[in-house]
Design a protein around this motif. Sequence first.
Motif, PDB file in Angstrom:
ATOM      1  N   SER A  56      -5.442 -24.458  -3.064  1.00 22.79           N
ATOM      2  CA  SER A  56      -5.658 -23.777  -4.341  1.00 22.79           C
ATOM      3  C   SER A  56      -4.622 -24.235  -5.351  1.00 22.79           C
ATOM      4  O   SER A  56      -3.455 -24.408  -5.030  1.00 22.79           O
ATOM      5  CB  SER A  56      -5.535 -22.267  -4.173  1.00 22.79           C
ATOM      6  N   CYS A  57      -5.080 -24.400  -6.603  1.00 22.97           N
ATOM      7  CA  CYS A  57      -4.157 -24.729  -7.696  1.00 22.97           C
ATOM      8  C   CYS A  57      -3.249 -23.525  -7.936  1.00 22.97           C
ATOM      9  O   CYS A  57      -3.725 -22.392  -8.025  1.00 22.97           O
ATOM     10  CB  CYS A  57      -4.966 -25.036  -8.954  1.00 22.97           C
ATOM     11  N   PRO A  58      -1.922 -23.754  -8.055  1.00 25.56           N
ATOM     12  CA  PRO A  58      -0.999 -22.629  -8.271  1.00 25.56           C
ATOM     13  C   PRO A  58      -1.215 -21.968  -9.637  1.00 25.56           C
ATOM     14  O   PRO A  58      -0.834 -20.813  -9.828  1.00 25.56           O
ATOM     15  CB  PRO A  58       0.393 -23.282  -8.170  1.00 25.56           C
ATOM     16  N   LYS A  59      -1.829 -22.683 -10.565  1.00 23.94           N
ATOM     17  CA  LYS A  59      -1.990 -22.153 -11.917  1.00 23.94           C
ATOM     18  C   LYS A  59      -3.309 -21.399 -12.086  1.00 23.94           C
ATOM     19  O   LYS A  59      -3.328 -20.241 -12.506  1.00 23.94           O
ATOM     20  CB  LYS A  59      -1.919 -23.309 -12.933  1.00 23.94           C
ATOM     21  N   CYS A  60      -4.429 -22.051 -11.732  1.00 27.41           N
ATOM     22  CA  CYS A  60      -5.736 -21.433 -11.997  1.00 27.41           C
ATOM     23  C   CYS A  60      -6.489 -21.042 -10.719  1.00 27.41           C
ATOM     24  O   CYS A  60      -7.522 -20.378 -10.787  1.00 27.41           O
ATOM     25  CB  CYS A  60      -6.600 -22.374 -12.839  1.00 27.41           C
ATOM     26  N   GLY A  61      -5.999 -21.477  -9.550  1.00 30.40           N
ATOM     27  CA  GLY A  61      -6.651 -21.085  -8.305  1.00 30.40           C
ATOM     28  C   GLY A  61      -7.827 -21.963  -7.913  1.00 30.40           C
ATOM     29  O   GLY A  61      -8.453 -21.728  -6.880  1.00 30.40           O
ATOM     30  N   HIS A  62      -8.149 -22.988  -8.717  1.00 28.44           N
ATOM     31  CA  HIS A  62      -9.243 -23.898  -8.381  1.00 28.44           C
ATOM     32  C   HIS A  62      -8.949 -24.591  -7.061  1.00 28.44           C
ATOM     33  O   HIS A  62      -7.815 -24.987  -6.797  1.00 28.44           O
ATOM     34  CB  HIS A  62      -9.416 -24.936  -9.495  1.00 28.44           C
TER      35      HIS A  62
END
Length: 132
Positions: A56-62
Amino acid sequence: MEITEVRIFPKEGLNNKLRAYATITIENAFVVRNIKVIEGKNGLFVAMPSRRMKDSCPKCGHKNEVRSKFCNECSASIPAKAPVAATPEAQHDARQSEHKDIAHPITVECRERIQRKVLDAYEAEKGKPKSI
Ligand SMILES: [Zn+2]
């Protein structure tokens, strides 16, 4: 547990290691798809169906592919979780850990039985004249 049907879907040429996909039916009642026949260093072996793990992207969760440097969604940079392994063995382990089996036998006997059935079916399929 009896494997009542094996279907082989040859993949020659697409990828030099992946020889075929197999679908097995257990007890005429349960189907497992996406089993792989792979050409290894010591001959053919069977790999259970697996899926790639995502980070998961730490910023947006993608959810991005493991070891992506940037997020595909918001292009934030993704910090590397672990240093890149130095030895070929460690790199192999790292690659394996990116895949999780979806369905797999938990005993050696069962794994060998499935492998023998699938490889027998693969050899039989290979021996057939190619349809044009
Ligand atoms: Zn993102």
